[in-house]
Write a protein that holds these residues in place. Structure first.
Motif, PDB file in Angstrom:
ATOM      1  N   GLU A 180       0.763  -1.119  -0.112  1.00  0.00           N
ATOM      2  CA  GLU A 180       0.046   0.086   0.035  1.00  0.00           C
ATOM      3  C   GLU A 180       0.875   1.255  -0.029  1.00  0.00           C
ATOM      4  O   GLU A 180       0.504   2.057  -0.794  1.00  0.00           O
ATOM      5  N   VAL A 181       1.823   1.400   1.009  1.00  0.00           N
ATOM      6  CA  VAL A 181       2.725   2.500   0.846  1.00  0.00           C
ATOM      7  C   VAL A 181       3.603   2.579  -0.335  1.00  0.00           C
ATOM      8  O   VAL A 181       3.525   3.710  -1.038  1.00  0.00           O
ATOM      9  N   LEU A 182       4.101   1.313  -0.984  1.00  0.00           N
ATOM     10  CA  LEU A 182       4.879   1.677  -2.078  1.00  0.00           C
ATOM     11  C   LEU A 182       4.350   2.051  -3.291  1.00  0.00           C
ATOM     12  O   LEU A 182       4.816   2.682  -4.040  1.00  0.00           O
ATOM     13  N   TYR A 183       3.126   1.396  -3.398  1.00  0.00           N
ATOM     14  CA  TYR A 183       2.251   1.629  -4.496  1.00  0.00           C
ATOM     15  C   TYR A 183       2.007   3.153  -4.658  1.00  0.00           C
ATOM     16  O   TYR A 183       1.877   3.648  -5.835  1.00  0.00           O
ATOM     17  N   LYS A 184       1.573   3.718  -3.533  1.00  0.00           N
ATOM     18  CA  LYS A 184       1.224   5.142  -3.687  1.00  0.00           C
ATOM     19  C   LYS A 184       2.468   5.978  -3.795  1.00  0.00           C
ATOM     20  O   LYS A 184       2.309   6.987  -4.407  1.00  0.00           O
ATOM     21  N   LYS A 185       3.717   5.511  -3.907  1.00  0.00           N
ATOM     22  CA  LYS A 185       4.985   6.392  -4.201  1.00  0.00           C
ATOM     23  C   LYS A 185       5.413   5.717  -5.576  1.00  0.00           C
ATOM     24  O   LYS A 185       6.675   5.815  -6.009  1.00  0.00           O
ATOM     25  N   ASN A 186       4.497   5.003  -6.582  1.00  0.00           N
ATOM     26  CA  ASN A 186       4.728   4.598  -7.777  1.00  0.00           C
ATOM     27  C   ASN A 186       5.977   3.412  -7.886  1.00  0.00           C
ATOM     28  O   ASN A 186       6.824   3.495  -8.756  1.00  0.00           O
TER      29      ASN A 186
END
Length: 136
Positions: A85-91
């Motif tokens: 969740e955190v990493l996907y928000k940061k592409n």
């Protein structure tokens, strides 16, 4: 199915591969007419950017490796979900591997992460005594 490359676009338009590359990345040194012509041809041929090639060019993979001892418990699933969740928000993309609390499997996973050229690694080590040289 053959993937259309910038070489295909260049050949079709009888221009250089570097001109096509610069046009596709909106380089300021490309005339608008040339850019429009390249973009139209790319669309006509069905060109899609190759993220692997772009990553090689930029020297980044925008990928984080995650090695966990197991994925079966609700806790592990929650941790993995939170990381994604955190990493996907940061592409950032996530490459996930399970060590099964086995130092040899963990070592193989570390090799795989190195081959995939991940930009970073999140790992729950099997042992603080094993694979330390590989982690470093």
């Amino acid at each position: 199915m053959k993937h259309i490359t910038i070489k295909d676009i260049a050949k079709s338009l009888c221009i250089s591969v570097s001109t096509v590359s610069r046009a596709l990345t909106d380089d300021k040194n490309i005339r608008k007419e040339t850019r429009d012509m390249v973009m139209a041809e790319a669309k006509r041929l069905g060109y899609k950017r190759n993220p692997v090639a772009m990553n090689l060019k930029m020297g980044r993979s925008n990928t984080i490796g995650v090695i966990v001892p197991e994925m079966h418990t609700p806790y592990a699933a929650q941790v993995i979900s939170g990381i994604q969740e955190v990493l996907y928000k940061k592409n950032q993309k996530v490459v996930l591997a399970e060590s099964d609390e086995n130092a040899e499997q963990e070592y193989e996973n570390l090799n795989m992460m190195e081959q995939f050229m991940v930009d970073g690694l999140i790992a729950s080590m099997c042992s603080y005594r094993k694979n330390t040289d590989k982690y470093q």
